[in-house]
Design an enzyme around this catalytic site. Structure first.
Site, PDB file in Angstrom:
ATOM      1  N   HIS A 102      -8.791  -3.179   2.704  1.00 53.72           N
ATOM      2  CA  HIS A 102      -8.544  -4.209   3.719  1.00 53.72           C
ATOM      3  C   HIS A 102      -9.901  -4.481   4.364  1.00 53.72           C
ATOM      4  O   HIS A 102     -10.707  -3.562   4.533  1.00 53.72           O
ATOM      5  CB  HIS A 102      -7.646  -3.711   4.857  1.00 53.72           C
ATOM      6  CG  HIS A 102      -6.244  -3.386   4.484  1.00 53.72           C
ATOM      7  ND1 HIS A 102      -5.860  -2.140   4.100  1.00 53.72           N
ATOM      8  CD2 HIS A 102      -5.113  -4.148   4.476  1.00 53.72           C
ATOM      9  CE1 HIS A 102      -4.563  -2.141   3.866  1.00 53.72           C
ATOM     10  NE2 HIS A 102      -4.078  -3.338   4.084  1.00 53.72           N
ATOM     11  N   ASP A 105     -10.752  -2.009   7.076  1.00 50.22           N
ATOM     12  CA  ASP A 105     -11.035  -0.606   6.720  1.00 50.22           C
ATOM     13  C   ASP A 105     -12.518  -0.418   6.470  1.00 50.22           C
ATOM     14  O   ASP A 105     -13.091   0.602   6.831  1.00 50.22           O
ATOM     15  CB  ASP A 105     -10.420  -0.150   5.388  1.00 50.22           C
ATOM     16  CG  ASP A 105      -9.010  -0.560   5.151  1.00 50.22           C
ATOM     17  OD1 ASP A 105      -8.256  -0.580   6.105  1.00 50.22           O
ATOM     18  OD2 ASP A 105      -8.677  -0.824   3.968  1.00 50.22           O
TER      19      ASP A 105
HETATM   20  C1  XLS Z   1       2.004  -1.190   3.630  1.00 51.12           C
HETATM   21  C2  XLS Z   1       1.430  -1.864   2.461  1.00 51.12           C
HETATM   22  C3  XLS Z   1      -0.055  -2.170   2.554  1.00 51.12           C
HETATM   23  C4  XLS Z   1      -0.491  -3.184   1.506  1.00 51.12           C
HETATM   24  C5  XLS Z   1      -1.835  -3.763   1.760  1.00 51.12           C
HETATM   25  O1  XLS Z   1       3.106  -0.671   3.606  1.00 51.12           O
HETATM   26  O2  XLS Z   1       1.735  -1.088   1.343  1.00 51.12           O
HETATM   27  O3  XLS Z   1      -0.809  -1.008   2.459  1.00 51.12           O
HETATM   28  O4  XLS Z   1      -0.486  -2.634   0.223  1.00 51.12           O
HETATM   29  O5  XLS Z   1      -1.918  -4.364   2.985  1.00 51.12           O
END
Ligand code: XLS
Ligand code: CA
Ligand code: CA
Length: 437
Positions: A102, A105
């Site tokens: 992300h 992150d």
């Molecule tokens: C959350 C999601 C997230 C997505 C990316 O539950 O899995 O991590 O994969 O934003």
């Protein structure tokens, strides 16, 4: 270069008889199955957020319990750089070809979008260098439009157009960073794209807003020349009570309704499928049948907890069934097997991160090999083909080719009477699968 995992050497394949917990027993990246190497089939990816940013928090333990050596610098940008270097050391030692992030992150948010974007540029430049040095590639980038307080009532589905604009600006930049790092996909997961009460929600308007956001993303993708795949990741709930991208079938219907079907593929997560009351293989099969299965998040849930626990996959039935769907459609294409998974709160050592990924990669390697043998032997395919054989001739062929009518089908039954009954042979087929596991 400082080392963040000095106690761990490169993880190697040692075969099923190895007793070394830091070795692959089944994942031999160079081994060929059906003409492709395991590395090419599985396209494993490590996520930046849980693996390097996760603190081991849970709903009743919101303070972090891990003490990560890359997370100690006081300056946030130094911490971001250390974390990135730790990530590349980890991924290289593990031997995964891909990673995913992300925007928030990899670079911490600053006071203004302008400043935040400058931070992102700085980190993306370093990520580009580390990717070049190590050969690790970006499976997908995505935008965190759910953690910041401004997104409390949603991002694209927010009742306030100002917040919509913010989300759009953020996604624009994240798509550009993904392009810069040659990402193969870009993911949309609508963490807060849903509602918590219908009393204050115009559901129809919010869904139209979401379609507008996705349409704008398609236009921007074309404008910047991003050739990767746009992926939508369904999830039924959590954090909101109801998320609009509930499951694969819902997203496919939404895409069709808004003229977006050809522009998006699906990224399906095992844990989200089970939260929706499905099996993982159900959602994979629904997406694959529509030609829209683009990538998977391999993390599973826990039958007893019932929330999004994001555990590493270890169940061979689940990995086998998943790989059966993927092999049947000819592979995962430009997608991958992404571990959007976290170690448990009590697994506080950095070594646990290796154990977790090794286990997940071995579980998928076994699933692939088992699924391949089942496919090669044609046992299920043969059974299913025979089960539907009545549609290939006679009245069945007329039904499927649109060459009959209710009146003719009535005449057919009046003449031929009751159909013969046939067993579905479920137990026999389950036993058969067990002979392959
Ligand atoms: C959350 C999601 C997230 C997505 C990316 O539950 O899995 O991590 O994969 O934003
Ligand atoms: Ca999840
Ligand atoms: Ca996910």
């Amino acid at each position: 270069m400082s080392q963040f995992f000095p106690e761990v050497k490169k993880i190697r394949y040692e075969g099923p008889d190895s007793k070394n917990p830091l070795a692959f027993k089944y994942y031999n990246p160079r081994e060929k199955v059906g003409g492709k190497t395991l590395e090419e089939h599985l396209r494993f990816s490590v996520v930046f957020w849980h693996t390097f940013k996760g603190g081991g928090v849970d709903p009743f333990g919101t303070s972090p319990v891990y003490d990560r050596p890359w997370d100690r610098a006081t300056d946030p940008m130094q911490r971001a750089e250390d974390t990135l270097r730790a990530a590349f050391e980890f991924i290289t030692k593990l031997g995964a070809p891909f990673y995913a992030w992300h925007d928030r992150d990899i670079a911490p948010e600053a006071d203004t979008l302008r400043e935040t974007n400058k931070r992102l540029d700085q980190i993306v430049a370093l990520a580009g260098k580390l990717q070049k040095d190590t050969g690790v590639k970006l499976l997908w980038g995505t935008s965190n439009c759910f953690s910041n307080a401004r997104f409390t009532h949603g991002a694209g589905t927010n009742p306030d157009a100002h917040v919509f604009a913010y989300a759009a600006a953020q996604i624009k930049k994240a798509m550009e960073c993904t392009l810069e790092l040659k990402g193969e996909n870009y993911v949309f997961w609508g963490g807060r794209e849903g509602y918590s009460s219908l009393l204050n929600t115009d559901l129809k308007h919010e869904q139209e807003q979401m379609a507008r956001l996705l349409q704008l993303a398609v236009e921007h993708k074309k404008a910047i020349g991003f050739k990767g795949t746009l992926l939508i990741e369904p999830k039924p709930k959590e954090p909101t009570k109801h998320q609009y991208d509930y499951d694969a079938a819902t997203v496919l219907g939404f895409l069709r309704q808004h003229g977006l079907f050809d522009e998006f593929m699906l990224n399906l997560e095992a844990n989200h499928a089970t939260l929706a009351g499905h099996t993982f293989e159900h959602d994979l099969t629904v997406a694959s049948a529509a030609g829209r299965l683009g990538s998977i998040d391999a993390n599973r849930g826990d039958y007893l907890l019932g929330w999004d626990t994001d555990q590493f996959p270890t169940d061979l039935y689940s990995t086998t069934y998943a790989m059966m769907v993927i092999l049947k459609q000819g592979g995962i294409g430009k997608g991958g097997v992404n571990f959007d998974a976290k170690v448990r709160r009590g697994s506080i050592d950095t070594a646990d991160l290796f154990h977790a990924h090794i286990g997940g990669m071995d579980a998928f390697a076994r699933g692939l090999k088992i699924a391949h043998r089942i496919q090669q032997d044609g046992v299920l395919d043969g059974f299913i083909k025979e089960r539907y054989s009545s549609y290939r001739s006679g009245i069945g062929k007329k039904i499927m080719s649109g060459k009959t009518s209710f009146a003719e089908l009535e005449r057919y039954i009046l003449k031929n009477g009751e159909p013969a009954r046939h067993s579905g042979r479920e137990e026999m087929l389950e036993n058969l699968i067990n002979t392959y596991i």
